[in-house]
Design a protein around this motif. Structure first.
Motif, PDB file in Angstrom:
ATOM      1  N   GLY A 153       0.806  -1.204   0.000  1.00 23.00           N
ATOM      2  CA  GLY A 153       0.000   0.000   0.000  1.00 23.00           C
ATOM      3  C   GLY A 153       0.841   1.257   0.000  1.00 23.00           C
ATOM      4  O   GLY A 153       1.871   1.353  -0.681  1.00 23.00           O
ATOM      5  N   GLY A 154       0.408   2.215   0.812  1.00 23.14           N
ATOM      6  CA  GLY A 154       1.141   3.470   0.886  1.00 23.14           C
ATOM      7  C   GLY A 154       2.567   3.306   1.341  1.00 23.14           C
ATOM      8  O   GLY A 154       3.455   4.045   0.903  1.00 23.14           O
ATOM      9  N   MET A 155       2.835   2.321   2.194  1.00 21.89           N
ATOM     10  CA  MET A 155       4.216   2.114   2.638  1.00 21.89           C
ATOM     11  C   MET A 155       5.067   1.543   1.520  1.00 21.89           C
ATOM     12  O   MET A 155       6.289   1.749   1.492  1.00 21.89           O
ATOM     13  N   GLY A 156       4.473   0.809   0.573  1.00 23.90           N
ATOM     14  CA  GLY A 156       5.215   0.389  -0.610  1.00 23.90           C
ATOM     15  C   GLY A 156       5.663   1.585  -1.426  1.00 23.90           C
ATOM     16  O   GLY A 156       6.787   1.618  -1.954  1.00 23.90           O
ATOM     17  N   ILE A 157       4.789   2.601  -1.523  1.00 24.11           N
ATOM     18  CA  ILE A 157       5.154   3.827  -2.226  1.00 24.11           C
ATOM     19  C   ILE A 157       6.250   4.566  -1.465  1.00 24.11           C
ATOM     20  O   ILE A 157       7.210   5.072  -2.059  1.00 24.11           O
ATOM     21  N   VAL A 158       6.105   4.645  -0.138  1.00 26.10           N
ATOM     22  CA  VAL A 158       7.136   5.305   0.680  1.00 26.10           C
ATOM     23  C   VAL A 158       8.485   4.638   0.468  1.00 26.10           C
ATOM     24  O   VAL A 158       9.511   5.309   0.287  1.00 26.10           O
ATOM     25  N   ALA A 159       8.506   3.306   0.464  1.00 19.66           N
ATOM     26  CA  ALA A 159       9.768   2.588   0.234  1.00 19.66           C
ATOM     27  C   ALA A 159      10.337   2.923  -1.136  1.00 19.66           C
ATOM     28  O   ALA A 159      11.562   3.029  -1.302  1.00 19.66           O
ATOM     29  N   GLY A 160       9.470   3.091  -2.120  1.00 14.69           N
ATOM     30  CA  GLY A 160       9.928   3.455  -3.457  1.00 14.69           C
ATOM     31  C   GLY A 160      10.560   4.827  -3.524  1.00 14.69           C
ATOM     32  O   GLY A 160      11.266   5.138  -4.488  1.00 14.69           O
ATOM     33  N   CYS A 161      10.328   5.664  -2.509  1.00 19.30           N
ATOM     34  CA  CYS A 161      10.907   7.015  -2.469  1.00 19.30           C
ATOM     35  C   CYS A 161      12.250   7.069  -1.746  1.00 19.30           C
ATOM     36  O   CYS A 161      12.880   8.126  -1.696  1.00 19.30           O
ATOM     37  N   ALA A 162      12.684   5.951  -1.175  1.00 18.85           N
ATOM     38  CA  ALA A 162      13.931   5.933  -0.405  1.00 18.85           C
ATOM     39  C   ALA A 162      15.148   5.872  -1.320  1.00 18.85           C
ATOM     40  O   ALA A 162      15.042   5.612  -2.519  1.00 18.85           O
ATOM     41  N   ASP A 163      16.328   6.103  -0.727  1.00 19.32           N
ATOM     42  CA  ASP A 163      17.582   5.957  -1.483  1.00 19.32           C
ATOM     43  C   ASP A 163      17.888   4.496  -1.756  1.00 19.32           C
ATOM     44  O   ASP A 163      18.225   4.110  -2.874  1.00 19.32           O
ATOM     45  N   PRO A 236      24.332   9.217  -0.918  1.00 17.37           N
ATOM     46  CA  PRO A 236      22.910   9.383  -1.242  1.00 17.37           C
ATOM     47  C   PRO A 236      22.702   9.373  -2.758  1.00 17.37           C
ATOM     48  O   PRO A 236      23.570   9.800  -3.512  1.00 17.37           O
ATOM     49  N   ARG A 237      21.569   8.894  -3.169  1.00 18.33           N
ATOM     50  CA  ARG A 237      21.240   8.910  -4.588  1.00 18.33           C
ATOM     51  C   ARG A 237      20.750  10.301  -4.993  1.00 18.33           C
ATOM     52  O   ARG A 237      20.041  10.970  -4.239  1.00 18.33           O
ATOM     53  N   ARG A 238      21.125  10.715  -6.196  1.00 17.25           N
ATOM     54  CA  ARG A 238      20.607  11.978  -6.722  1.00 17.25           C
ATOM     55  C   ARG A 238      19.105  11.840  -6.953  1.00 17.25           C
ATOM     56  O   ARG A 238      18.612  10.788  -7.323  1.00 17.25           O
ATOM     57  N   ASN A 239      18.393  12.926  -6.736  1.00 14.77           N
ATOM     58  CA  ASN A 239      16.951  12.913  -6.975  1.00 14.77           C
ATOM     59  C   ASN A 239      16.552  14.172  -7.735  1.00 14.77           C
ATOM     60  O   ASN A 239      15.528  14.789  -7.454  1.00 14.77           O
ATOM     61  N   ASP A 240      17.392  14.540  -8.714  1.00 11.23           N
ATOM     62  CA  ASP A 240      17.157  15.741  -9.500  1.00 11.23           C
ATOM     63  C   ASP A 240      16.480  15.374 -10.810  1.00 11.23           C
ATOM     64  O   ASP A 240      16.030  14.247 -11.017  1.00 11.23           O
TER      65      ASP A 240
END
Length: 582
Positions: A153-163, A236-240
């Protein structure tokens, strides 16, 4: 000689933290002794947890200062409610202030807690924003996935936003659970009792092989600790913009390669993996070797050239949805320039009485947001970022939520949705005003990564916002539908309805009367709030300002707004208590 392993999945949240960090170093904020728990569960006659199912705090790992949190999958499936989400938001906000070397989340959650669904939905979007603030400040975010509840669910999306994401062979990462998809489309679509199929579709080996997870480990606390230590050594991964464009290309290529496949082994083969059928029987080291093979195939072109995303496979309905064309005429006048391509709305238009053109991106006909449609919206946002610096973006929202199909889960719909949310977040950081308008309906995951990621989300009075219909909620929560219907009349945290989202601060205001005037005012308000947020951070404002990945965004005030309106009374105070805890 056999090696004794201590199962990560069988540990409680605090046992995982104790095994992960240096001995005795974990200091918890708002521990169970503080008795910070959800008041909404008592109204349903359900037991509470004095930590509301999540532990947050600071620690050290090999002597390095880190922030750590762990969700308790044994408590309502690790579901995110008002207090649970607020603790995570306060924890992330404190990371911005104290600047640890990394933030590590032990995820174990089925997603939004349906027992307080509205508050949970908003909370997940607040956690996403807070996490992306941490990343923008250069602090890496690491998610460890291996709990019994998985990361859905939403936590799967949150994990997808991590480095970085570490997952075990028994871990699961996805959007909708197989039971939900089976209930919607039948056992032929997804047999939730076929455990091998479930793990091939959502499990750790699959997620690692296709790149949705960065490291694969055994179900062992020592393996997770070693992986976390290794992740600390990564930058950290770039997120630009460049990073988002690369992610768009990767996910688009994956979608094109997949064709109509519905089975993991077919997808692995399409990506260049020979003898894909043997993967389920392989150990971690062997699967790591196969991942290297797939990466080599992608680099040498074996996996196919980049292709545009396929259109959504289903046909939009002819009835049952508000008329987007009439809405656009009211907002922008005749000849507005917005057009529909299936479920996808896009175009450029100038508000009536205004002078500056806006980018319009959205959905219609109660669109189910699958991987393909999420990528089309993301591509439109990236096009604005690349070609029209500073142009405001209006998101027109009409969605039934995420598409409940096995192929979308196989392809990583959670990652496509996380990508869309990060594109919108990046637009805000680059000085674009982003407004969401729910003009018909907005449900669950389709709303989290669109309107709830905007600078502000407004709605028409006749709009409908909810997480799930009451009969479905009754099946999932095992509560009588009559009791849920009774609560739906008065409890804004639980009940569907746009007015409840206004009360909770998730929707800023309702647009009545002259819609063009409401749009112009919303743009003015966004500009004022944007300038105040950037000014408070000491950063330059304006469309031509120097763009960096650390550009501040206006503060997320939805929790405070919810407290002022009486819809969410604990989110802001819980967040503040985490920030103030010794």
């Amino acid at each position: 000689m056999s090696v004794h392993r201590h199962s990560w999945a069988e540990c409680t949240a605090r046992e995982r933290l104790d095994a992960l960090v240096d001995a005795g170093s974990f200091h918890e904020w708002l521990p169970p002794a503080e008795r910070v728990s959800s008041p909404h569960l008592a109204a349903l006659g359900l037991p509470q947890a004095f930590d509301d199912g999540v532990a947050v705090g600071r620690a050290t790992l090999d002597g390095r200062p880190i922030f750590v949190a762990a969700q308790e999958g044994g408590f309502i499936g690790g579901g995110v409610g008002e207090v649970h989400g607020a603790k995570l938001c306060g924890w992330l906000a404190r990371a911005l202030r104290e600047r640890p070397q990394a933030v590590i989340l032990c995820a174990d959650s089925g997603g939004v807690r349906l027992h307080e669904a509205n508050a949970g939905l908003i909370a997940v979007s607040e956690v996403m924003r807070a996490l992306l603030d941490v990343r923008a400040a250069g602090i890496p975010v690491i998610v460890l996935i291996g709990g019994a509840a998985g990361c859905f669910g939403g936590m799967g999306i949150v994990a997808g936003c991590a480095d970085w994401r570490v997952i075990s062979v028994t871990g699961r990462l996805s959007m909708s659970g197989p039971e939900v998809i089976e209930a919607a489309h039948g056992v032929e679509e997804f047999d939730s009792r076929d455990r091998a199929l479930v793990w091939r579709t959502t499990g750790g080996k699959h997620r690692y092989l296709i790149g949705d997870a960065d490291e694969l480990v055994d179900d062992d606390v020592a393996a997770f600790r070693a992986a976390a230590r290794a992740a600390l050594d990564r930058p950290p991964r770039r997120n630009d913009l460049t990073a988002r464009q690369a992610e768009q290309a990767l996910l688009t290529r994956r979608l094109a390669l997949a064709g109509e496949v519905r089975e993991a082994r077919e997808l692995w083969a399409a990506m260049g993996l020979a003898d894909a059928g043997r993967v389920p029987d392989l150990g971690v080291d062997a699967v790591r070797g196969l991942r290297a093979t797939l990466e080599d195939a992608a680099r040498t072109g074996i996996a196919g050239a980049e292709q545009p995303a396929r259109p959504a496979t289903a046909t939009p309905s002819a009835t049952g949805s508000a008329d987007w064309a009439t809405l656009c005429t009211a907002l922008f006048g005749p000849g507005h320039g917005v057009q529909a391509d299936g479920w996808f709305l896009h175009g450029t238009a100038t508000p009536r009485g205004g002078t500056q053109p806006l980018a319009v991106i959205g959905t219609t006909d109660h669109a189910p947001i699958g991987a393909a449609l999420a990528l089309r919206q993301a591509a439109a946002v990236l096009d604005v970022l690349a070609r029209h610096p500073g142009r405001a973006i209006v998101l027109l929202i009409d969605t039934q939520g995420q598409q409940l199909r096995r192929q979308d889960e196989l392809l990583g719909i959670h990652r496509a949705m996380a990508h869309l949310g990060q594109c919108i977040d990046l637009a805000r950081r680059r000085g674009h005003r982003v407004l969401g308008l729910v003009y018909d309906q907005a449900l669950s995951g389709g709303f989290i990564t669109s309107g709830l990621m905007a600078d502000a989300c407004d709605a028409l009075p006749q709009a409908e916002i909810r997480v799930m219909r009451l009969p479905s909620m009754a099946r999932v929560t095992k509560l009588p539908e009559s009791r849920l219907a009774e609560l739906a009349q008065s409890n804004p945290v639980f009940a569907p309805g746009v007015e409840h989202y206004v009360a909770m601060g998730g929707v800023r205001r309702l647009w009545r009367g002259d819609l063009a005037a409401a749009l112009r005012q919303a743009l003015v308000d966004a500009e004022v709030e944007d300038g105040a947020g950037r000014g408070a951070s000491g950063a330059a404002s304006g469309a031509t300002a120097t763009v960096t990945t650390t550009a501040p965004t206006p503060p997320d005030l939805r929790a405070r707004l919810g407290a002022e309106r009486g819809g969410r009374r604990l989110a802001a105070t819980t967040r503040d208590r985490v920030l103030a805890a010794p």
